[in-house]
Design a protein around this motif. Structure first.
Motif, PDB file in Angstrom:
ATOM      1  N   PRO A  31       0.986  -1.075   0.501  1.00  0.00           N
ATOM      2  CA  PRO A  31       0.004  -0.070  -0.263  1.00  0.00           C
ATOM      3  C   PRO A  31       0.552   0.892  -0.074  1.00  0.00           C
ATOM      4  N   PHE A  32       0.382   2.521  -0.605  1.00  0.00           N
ATOM      5  CA  PHE A  32       0.354   3.403  -0.433  1.00  0.00           C
ATOM      6  C   PHE A  32       0.131   4.340   0.590  1.00  0.00           C
ATOM      7  N   VAL A  33       0.067   5.974   1.054  1.00  0.00           N
ATOM      8  CA  VAL A  33      -0.560   6.338   1.163  1.00  0.00           C
ATOM      9  C   VAL A  33      -0.767   8.064   0.938  1.00  0.00           C
ATOM     10  N   ALA A  34      -1.307   8.539   0.815  1.00  0.00           N
ATOM     11  CA  ALA A  34      -1.731  10.131   0.555  1.00  0.00           C
ATOM     12  C   ALA A  34      -2.780  11.011   1.259  1.00  0.00           C
ATOM     13  N   VAL A  35      -2.172  11.960   1.814  1.00  0.00           N
ATOM     14  CA  VAL A  35      -2.840  12.410   2.755  1.00  0.00           C
ATOM     15  C   VAL A  35      -3.327  14.167   2.084  1.00  0.00           C
ATOM     16  N   TYR A  36      -4.899  14.822   2.152  1.00  0.00           N
ATOM     17  CA  TYR A  36      -5.185  15.473   1.327  1.00  0.00           C
ATOM     18  C   TYR A  36      -6.126  16.977   1.890  1.00  0.00           C
ATOM     19  N   ASP A  37      -5.488  17.780   1.777  1.00  0.00           N
ATOM     20  CA  ASP A  37      -6.755  18.626   2.649  1.00  0.00           C
ATOM     21  C   ASP A  37      -8.270  19.378   1.520  1.00  0.00           C
ATOM     22  N   LYS A  38      -9.059  19.942   2.299  1.00  0.00           N
ATOM     23  CA  LYS A  38     -10.150  20.445   1.258  1.00  0.00           C
ATOM     24  C   LYS A  38     -10.207  20.682   0.446  1.00  0.00           C
ATOM     25  N   ASP A  39      -9.184  21.840   0.228  1.00  0.00           N
ATOM     26  CA  ASP A  39      -8.536  22.173  -1.074  1.00  0.00           C
ATOM     27  C   ASP A  39      -7.889  21.174  -2.347  1.00  0.00           C
ATOM     28  N   GLY A  40      -7.724  19.805  -1.611  1.00  0.00           N
ATOM     29  CA  GLY A  40      -6.679  18.894  -2.522  1.00  0.00           C
ATOM     30  C   GLY A  40      -5.822  19.265  -2.758  1.00  0.00           C
ATOM     31  N   ASN A  41      -4.780  19.721  -1.809  1.00  0.00           N
ATOM     32  CA  ASN A  41      -3.541  20.026  -1.225  1.00  0.00           C
ATOM     33  C   ASN A  41      -3.164  19.079  -1.093  1.00  0.00           C
ATOM     34  N   VAL A  42      -1.839  18.360  -1.072  1.00  0.00           N
ATOM     35  CA  VAL A  42      -1.364  17.656  -1.090  1.00  0.00           C
ATOM     36  C   VAL A  42      -0.261  17.388   0.793  1.00  0.00           C
ATOM     37  N   ASP A  47       5.177   6.198   2.115  1.00  0.00           N
ATOM     38  CA  ASP A  47       5.480   3.952   1.064  1.00  0.00           C
ATOM     39  C   ASP A  47       5.452   3.523   2.206  1.00  0.00           C
ATOM     40  N   ASP A  48       6.696   2.922   1.781  1.00  0.00           N
ATOM     41  CA  ASP A  48       7.612   2.037   2.513  1.00  0.00           C
ATOM     42  C   ASP A  48       8.283   1.982   3.064  1.00  0.00           C
ATOM     43  N   TYR A  49       8.341   1.610   4.592  1.00  0.00           N
ATOM     44  CA  TYR A  49       9.477   2.235   6.309  1.00  0.00           C
ATOM     45  C   TYR A  49      10.571   1.037   6.030  1.00  0.00           C
ATOM     46  N   GLY A  50      11.427   1.967   6.770  1.00  0.00           N
ATOM     47  CA  GLY A  50      12.438   0.374   7.352  1.00  0.00           C
ATOM     48  C   GLY A  50      13.636   0.518   7.147  1.00  0.00           C
ATOM     49  N   HIS A  51      14.479   0.638   8.426  1.00  0.00           N
ATOM     50  CA  HIS A  51      16.133   0.298   8.394  1.00  0.00           C
ATOM     51  C   HIS A  51      16.859  -0.576   8.101  1.00  0.00           C
ATOM     52  N   ARG A  52      18.019  -0.076   6.954  1.00  0.00           N
ATOM     53  CA  ARG A  52      18.428  -1.345   6.816  1.00  0.00           C
ATOM     54  C   ARG A  52      19.646  -1.081   6.803  1.00  0.00           C
ATOM     55  N   VAL A  53      20.120  -1.737   7.713  1.00  0.00           N
ATOM     56  CA  VAL A  53      22.075  -1.402   8.491  1.00  0.00           C
ATOM     57  C   VAL A  53      22.294  -2.507   8.267  1.00  0.00           C
ATOM     58  N   ARG A  54      24.281  -2.773   8.091  1.00  0.00           N
ATOM     59  CA  ARG A  54      24.717  -4.026   7.282  1.00  0.00           C
ATOM     60  C   ARG A  54      23.674  -4.563   7.437  1.00  0.00           C
ATOM     61  N   LEU A  56      21.021  -6.772   8.552  1.00  0.00           N
ATOM     62  CA  LEU A  56      19.968  -6.465   8.701  1.00  0.00           C
ATOM     63  C   LEU A  56      18.831  -5.606   7.884  1.00  0.00           C
ATOM     64  N   ASP A  57      17.715  -6.416   7.644  1.00  0.00           N
ATOM     65  CA  ASP A  57      16.796  -5.740   6.873  1.00  0.00           C
ATOM     66  C   ASP A  57      15.796  -5.249   7.313  1.00  0.00           C
ATOM     67  N   GLY A  58      15.197  -4.302   7.763  1.00  0.00           N
ATOM     68  CA  GLY A  58      13.930  -3.963   8.845  1.00  0.00           C
ATOM     69  C   GLY A  58      12.986  -3.153   7.388  1.00  0.00           C
ATOM     70  N   HIS A  59      12.850  -3.600   5.918  1.00  0.00           N
ATOM     71  CA  HIS A  59      12.795  -2.301   5.440  1.00  0.00           C
ATOM     72  C   HIS A  59      10.741  -3.806   4.966  1.00  0.00           C
ATOM     73  N   LEU A  60       9.737  -2.464   5.087  1.00  0.00           N
ATOM     74  CA  LEU A  60       8.363  -3.386   5.005  1.00  0.00           C
ATOM     75  C   LEU A  60       8.149  -2.191   3.660  1.00  0.00           C
ATOM     76  N   ARG A  61       6.516  -3.057   3.413  1.00  0.00           N
ATOM     77  CA  ARG A  61       6.084  -2.672   2.285  1.00  0.00           C
ATOM     78  C   ARG A  61       5.664  -1.589   2.799  1.00  0.00           C
ATOM     79  N   ASP A  62       5.380  -1.791   4.422  1.00  0.00           N
ATOM     80  CA  ASP A  62       4.002  -0.797   5.274  1.00  0.00           C
ATOM     81  C   ASP A  62       4.401   0.605   5.261  1.00  0.00           C
ATOM     82  N   PRO A  63       3.894   1.146   4.685  1.00  0.00           N
ATOM     83  CA  PRO A  63       3.611   3.221   5.071  1.00  0.00           C
ATOM     84  C   PRO A  63       3.704   3.343   6.514  1.00  0.00           C
ATOM     85  N   TYR A  64       4.919   4.228   7.040  1.00  0.00           N
ATOM     86  CA  TYR A  64       4.482   4.637   7.723  1.00  0.00           C
ATOM     87  C   TYR A  64       5.304   6.217   8.102  1.00  0.00           C
ATOM     88  N   GLY A  65       4.850   7.467   9.340  1.00  0.00           N
ATOM     89  CA  GLY A  65       5.505   8.229   8.854  1.00  0.00           C
ATOM     90  C   GLY A  65       4.177   9.566   9.827  1.00  0.00           C
TER      91      GLY A  65
END
Length: 219
Positions: A31-42, A47-54, A56-65
């Motif tokens: 999934p992806f997410v978009a949030v708009y105000d009443k005037d249609g402005n973004v 979109d995807d979220y998660g740390h990739r360090v060395r 360790l792959d914590g990448h997810l397809r789940d949006p977060y922010g």
């Protein structure tokens, strides 16, 4: 292939967090997410979220922010699969909440799950701070085998560190499930979370989540 729309308002100005659970539920959606105000402005796109360090792959397809919203103004949130797919396996859960300071810590052993008597091993630890949490985090161990001790590890203003354990020269052989804990304080409130373990893949980059870690002590 639905395009799902939600209308909502918030009760106070400030930071809010959008979190979509799909991959974490075993669903196939991307999934992806978009949030708009009443005037249609973004207002925000997530979109995807998660740390990739060395390894360790914590990448997810789940949006977060984090998004900043204003009191009593209507907002419109769109959520849709990135590739317009659908079906019975494409469920998701959407959460929009106020700031709840928290963290999650993942650990991956650096080489082997066995430690030699008289030797040392380490775990790579990666912190995922959420909700504005930015205080130091202390890593400790529980249930270590006899003759094995842990060195203090405090993560401050970083997402990555190494947690070292050491076995005495006369440590007896053992196979023991161990647990690692992360403890931090936010505005006088203690937050304690158990670390989640991951195992590196031998044939490709990345890692696999583990239910538990059994630490072995050998001669």
């Amino acid at each position: 292939r639905d395009a799902d729309w939600y209308t909502f308002q918030v009760g106070s100005d400030g930071a809010y967090y959008v979190d979509v659970y799909a991959e974490r539920l075993g669903a196939r959606a991307d999934p992806f997410v978009a949030v708009y105000d009443k005037d249609g402005n973004v207002v925000s796109e997530l979109d995807d979220y998660g740390h990739r360090v060395r390894a360790l792959d914590g990448h997810l397809r789940d949006p977060y922010g984090q998004i900043n919203l204003q009191k009593d103004k209507p907002y419109f949130l769109l959520i849709q699969d990135r590739y317009s797919r659908g079906g019975a396996r494409y469920q998701y859960v959407l959460s929009v909440t106020g700031a709840e300071p928290d963290f999650q810590v993942n650990a991956m052993y650096g080489g082997y799950t066995a430690i030699r008597a008289g030797g040392t091993e380490f775990f790579d630890v990666v912190v995922d701070q959420r909700g504005g949490f930015n205080s130091p985090i202390k890593i400790t161990a529980e249930g270590l085998p006899a003759g094995v001790k842990a060195h203090p590890c405090i993560l401050s203003s970083t997402i990555h560190g190494q947690f070292v354990i050491e076995a005495e020269a006369n440590a007896p052989m053992a196979d023991t499930p161990i647990r690692l804990w992360a403890t931090g304080t936010y505005e006088g409130r203690e937050i304690r979370r158990e670390l989640k373990f991951a195992s590196p893949l031998t044939t490709q980059n990345g890692c696999r989540p583990m239910r538990e870690l059994v630490l072995s002590v050998r001669e």
